[in-house]
Write a protein that holds these residues in place. Sequence first.
Motif, PDB file in Angstrom:
ATOM      1  N   LEU A 125     155.454 164.303  17.233  1.00 16.55           N
ATOM      2  CA  LEU A 125     154.123 164.910  17.129  1.00 16.55           C
ATOM      3  C   LEU A 125     153.391 164.258  15.963  1.00 16.55           C
ATOM      4  O   LEU A 125     153.970 164.071  14.882  1.00 16.55           O
ATOM      5  N   GLN A 126     152.139 163.919  16.169  1.00 16.21           N
ATOM      6  CA  GLN A 126     151.312 163.329  15.122  1.00 16.21           C
ATOM      7  C   GLN A 126     149.998 164.096  15.011  1.00 16.21           C
ATOM      8  O   GLN A 126     149.380 164.431  16.027  1.00 16.21           O
ATOM      9  N   TRP A 127     149.592 164.317  13.773  1.00 15.69           N
ATOM     10  CA  TRP A 127     148.335 165.060  13.538  1.00 15.69           C
ATOM     11  C   TRP A 127     147.589 164.380  12.399  1.00 15.69           C
ATOM     12  O   TRP A 127     148.123 164.184  11.306  1.00 15.69           O
ATOM     13  N   ARG A 128     146.353 164.001  12.670  1.00 15.07           N
ATOM     14  CA  ARG A 128     145.471 163.435  11.651  1.00 15.07           C
ATOM     15  C   ARG A 128     144.240 164.328  11.527  1.00 15.07           C
ATOM     16  O   ARG A 128     143.186 164.060  12.101  1.00 15.07           O
ATOM     17  N   PRO A 129     144.374 165.431  10.787  1.00  7.98           N
ATOM     18  CA  PRO A 129     143.256 166.364  10.685  1.00  7.98           C
ATOM     19  C   PRO A 129     142.060 165.781   9.951  1.00  7.98           C
ATOM     20  O   PRO A 129     140.930 166.182  10.183  1.00  7.98           O
ATOM     21  N   ARG A 130     142.322 164.810   9.070  1.00  8.56           N
ATOM     22  CA  ARG A 130     141.257 164.116   8.358  1.00  8.56           C
ATOM     23  C   ARG A 130     141.651 162.658   8.233  1.00  8.56           C
ATOM     24  O   ARG A 130     142.808 162.289   8.448  1.00  8.56           O
ATOM     25  N   ASP A 131     140.709 161.840   7.841  1.00 12.39           N
ATOM     26  CA  ASP A 131     141.021 160.428   7.666  1.00 12.39           C
ATOM     27  C   ASP A 131     142.077 160.202   6.588  1.00 12.39           C
ATOM     28  O   ASP A 131     142.796 159.197   6.623  1.00 12.39           O
ATOM     29  N   GLY A 156     141.566 162.449  19.610  1.00 15.54           N
ATOM     30  CA  GLY A 156     142.497 161.496  19.015  1.00 15.54           C
ATOM     31  C   GLY A 156     143.124 161.949  17.716  1.00 15.54           C
ATOM     32  O   GLY A 156     143.855 161.174  17.088  1.00 15.54           O
ATOM     33  N   LYS A 157     142.915 163.205  17.320  1.00 16.50           N
ATOM     34  CA  LYS A 157     143.475 163.676  16.053  1.00 16.50           C
ATOM     35  C   LYS A 157     144.911 164.162  16.176  1.00 16.50           C
ATOM     36  O   LYS A 157     145.634 164.230  15.178  1.00 16.50           O
ATOM     37  N   PHE A 158     145.302 164.532  17.383  1.00 19.67           N
ATOM     38  CA  PHE A 158     146.645 165.073  17.576  1.00 19.67           C
ATOM     39  C   PHE A 158     147.298 164.362  18.762  1.00 19.67           C
ATOM     40  O   PHE A 158     146.632 164.086  19.777  1.00 19.67           O
ATOM     41  N   ALA A 192     148.165 171.076   5.218  1.00 15.32           N
ATOM     42  CA  ALA A 192     147.485 170.431   6.336  1.00 15.32           C
ATOM     43  C   ALA A 192     146.497 171.376   6.999  1.00 15.32           C
ATOM     44  O   ALA A 192     145.396 170.983   7.401  1.00 15.32           O
ATOM     45  N   GLN A 193     146.870 172.665   7.106  1.00 14.50           N
ATOM     46  CA  GLN A 193     145.981 173.611   7.762  1.00 14.50           C
ATOM     47  C   GLN A 193     144.744 173.899   6.924  1.00 14.50           C
ATOM     48  O   GLN A 193     143.688 174.260   7.451  1.00 14.50           O
ATOM     49  N   ASP A 194     144.876 173.763   5.599  1.00 11.08           N
ATOM     50  CA  ASP A 194     143.737 174.030   4.724  1.00 11.08           C
ATOM     51  C   ASP A 194     142.716 172.904   4.715  1.00 11.08           C
ATOM     52  O   ASP A 194     141.641 173.043   4.157  1.00 11.08           O
ATOM     53  N   THR A 195     143.090 171.777   5.284  1.00 17.40           N
ATOM     54  CA  THR A 195     142.146 170.662   5.302  1.00 17.40           C
ATOM     55  C   THR A 195     141.042 170.927   6.298  1.00 17.40           C
ATOM     56  O   THR A 195     141.191 171.688   7.240  1.00 17.40           O
ATOM     57  N   ASP A 196     139.940 170.273   6.060  1.00 19.04           N
ATOM     58  CA  ASP A 196     138.774 170.431   6.917  1.00 19.04           C
ATOM     59  C   ASP A 196     138.954 169.592   8.165  1.00 19.04           C
ATOM     60  O   ASP A 196     138.926 168.366   8.102  1.00 19.04           O
ATOM     61  N   ILE A 197     139.182 170.240   9.323  1.00 20.45           N
ATOM     62  CA  ILE A 197     139.436 169.498  10.552  1.00 20.45           C
ATOM     63  C   ILE A 197     138.148 169.217  11.312  1.00 20.45           C
ATOM     64  O   ILE A 197     138.182 168.610  12.385  1.00 20.45           O
TER      65      ILE A 197
END
Length: 939
Positions: free
Chosen positions: A293-299, A213-215, A24-29
Amino acid sequence: MIDNKRRTLSLVIGALVMASQAVAQDTDIEESKVASDSTAATAVEEVEVTGIRSSIKSSLDIKRDSINVVDSIVAEDIGKFPDQNIAEALQRMSGVTITRNAGEGQKVTVRGLGGDYNVTTINGRRMASEDSSRNFNFDLIASELLKGVEVYKSPVAKTQEGGIGSVINIQTRRPMDFPGLVAQASVKGIYEDRTKDTNPQASFLVSDTFLDGKFGALLTGVYSERTLRTDGYYGSGFYNEGAEDWMTVRQDMDGDGEFDPAVDNEYGTVIPGYVQFRNWQDTRKRIGANLALQWRPRDDVEVNFDGIYSSYDTNGEESQASFVTYDEWWTPGVPSVGDLQFNKDGLVNALTLTDGAMVEILNTTTPRNTQTYQVGTNVAWDVSDNFRVAMDVSHSEAESRNTGDNRYVVVRGFVDQVRIDASNSNYLPDVTMTPALSYDSPFGAHYSWNSGSTIKDAVSEFRLDADWAPQHGLFNSVKFGLNLGDHGKDRITYASTNPSMFSNGGYYFQSYPDFTPDLSTVQTISGLQFFRLPADVMQAPRFDNFLDGESSKLPAPWPSFDYNKLMAYYEGISPEGAALVRATYQPTQSFDVGESTLAAYIQGDMETSLLDRPLIANFGVRVIQTSVDSSGYSLDPGEVKLESDPSAGVKVVGTLADYQHKMDFDDSYVDALPSMNLKWNLTDELVYRLDLAKVITRPSIDSLQAYGYLDLNKFQLHTSNPGLEPMRANQLDTSLEWYFSDYGALTSTLFFKDINSFTEYGRNGTRTIDGYDFDVYSSVNGDKGAMVRGAELTYQQSLSNILPAPLDGFGVQVNYTYVDSEYDDPERRKAGLPFVGMPQNSYNAVVYYEKDGAQARLAYNWRGKVLVNPEDWGGPSWNSAYGQLDFSADYDVTDNYNISLSVTNLTNERNWGYVMRSNQVSHLERYGRTINLGASAHF
């Protein structure tokens, strides 16, 4: 062995969690503004359900859109009922009935199957249980923590296996269910009309989203206190020909204290052998919390963390007074009875216990001190437009801590006489003590049983799920995955070594020649030897208005005793004897049971048409390997040495304890569980379903525990059987559902469950031990099963388009369930008894009103009689039919503030049961009403 498996699985899970976080951290946020706006718009659309009609619509949407048979309750349904926990909310569904603990819902039965037949999950993850069985106590979790509950009555391959009855999935809230910052809080005062106490309950919810709205983060907390009181009557041991026909009244005519058939009289009786009254008082504290906790770093990536925690403490103190009316073989003499009265059948229906009538006073304590939690992480990745993969890791633990805190302590008191008269037309006999038993009456020490078990349960799971939408071919969706699970339940048991040490005035000290008890307080009371209790041990009654609402003449409130002072008195007589009364660790009654499961599934959904109407079909199979290991003290038959004895036949060289060791047993089995679900839209409003599946329920925990002992009289070896396989069943559900509006539906379902066999205790081969052949007895998979069949009918409708204003706020919800069972075993079938705990008929009826910020509901829940014990003392015992009326109302003072009122058990119903015939009352309890007055605010 179990600990090694848990450590290995924990390391795997930990590595997977860290890997998921790294991915998840490697994704482009750094996303475009358009994507952020799209995410925010999606979050705004998922608004929390509010209002009765809206919650009904959401539940109907879930039921209609599901491929299998599912019933659900969405947030508002739980919050608006006067329900303290999930069980009380679930009872509103068709096919669901509950058992109560002091009037509060606790356990759930689905379609007549309870306990081990149901599986409970939270957010799809198996939940650990502090119960010693596989059962789940739903009073642990407050309803304020929940978004909804779904009951899967027919399975698909993806869902957890193990529930012939159902899979019950509890859903918690997540931050992106709300549009940004939301804060809610509520307070209640809970009044119990039998204790006359008012106690607090408070809850809060805070949720917000960040980073465009990503986290999101959500925290919910609940605290509640309750003081409950149950007044009860209990009768056991009934005279019924063909059952316990020896349960008679014996009249000692010559006064020699012995029964002689040639001289003395003996009569059948309608009065039970034990007549007992109980006052049970309980203080309960519940603390609950939920973090999401919710995290949407990308679509295409979403990460969720969920944690739920519950602490539940109760003390469960009870004071009892009981009277013995029959001849006990284990005590000298027979009760002196007189003034006998007979009914038209010649059975005794009234008698007087005379000549220093004995009254047993019991103090019992059954506390529950539990802590339960679950944490889980889920990472979902949309690899492409038509392929999604998700990884889920979770861990849950539950502990019920009890190191010997259960008490069953009996002292014996005496009065001049006790009159028991069952000739009236009331539920209960008239009982009068003369004089009334007082705390300064003579009392003698008798029996002191201290016990308890610490239960530790742990469940760890790893799931890998994939969803592929093929561009071409027969199936429009194919789901497949792997599930790895580890479940361990440990029981550490404590018990008194000799609870009778201070009975019969020191008689049992003869077996311990090294003890030097002080016998100075031994007295003869009514012809029996007792350690006479000091006056300061006894206490005045702590209750009044006993069984208020019953018409019978009941005994005046009786005294109790101080347990700590009683134990101090025992210490003064003999410290060594007191040590045998106190609970100590019992290794031979303690055990560890572990189950490791590896499951793989595949299911395909296809959409086609039949007669030009849409048809959706789901085909799947779930394959599971279950490995069982059991560890505990058990007899090692291979070490046992036997020798011939002229007087005893065969005896053990030494003692059986010499051959008991900590031993491990293990075995495994594999199941393939196919399923098929069809949904055919006959019209836009009319849906037909057909569901077929093979299902299992795993053996009870007690049947898997390690144990073993020899019966040299019958040449039998009794032992554990960790290779016990699950109960297996084939089931069919078919339903017709008419959704005639967004808030209305008429649905009917027929269901059949063909259970192949039951787990029973019986002969399991032979074994040669030191040259002698023994029959082996253990839990076995029987060769005969049963058929469970039934029907559910549900109707619900908003009357907004039918009635004129202001009556257009009314609506109704009604459901009815019929369940029948038939055993394959001819003997059981001849008895004509249903499954234990299975009501043949049950229904719910709700009338609600919602208009202009006002909401109100009147809910009636009823179930027919249920079998408790087919082989009780005197014949089959039953819980009689029970119905309860609940009321709730609330009003929106403003858009942000609300006040509420609810009353549980509005008509103050009694719960009662009987043995064989309804005039043989085995128990009658009154819980009283509970009134909640509260206020809430949300922003």
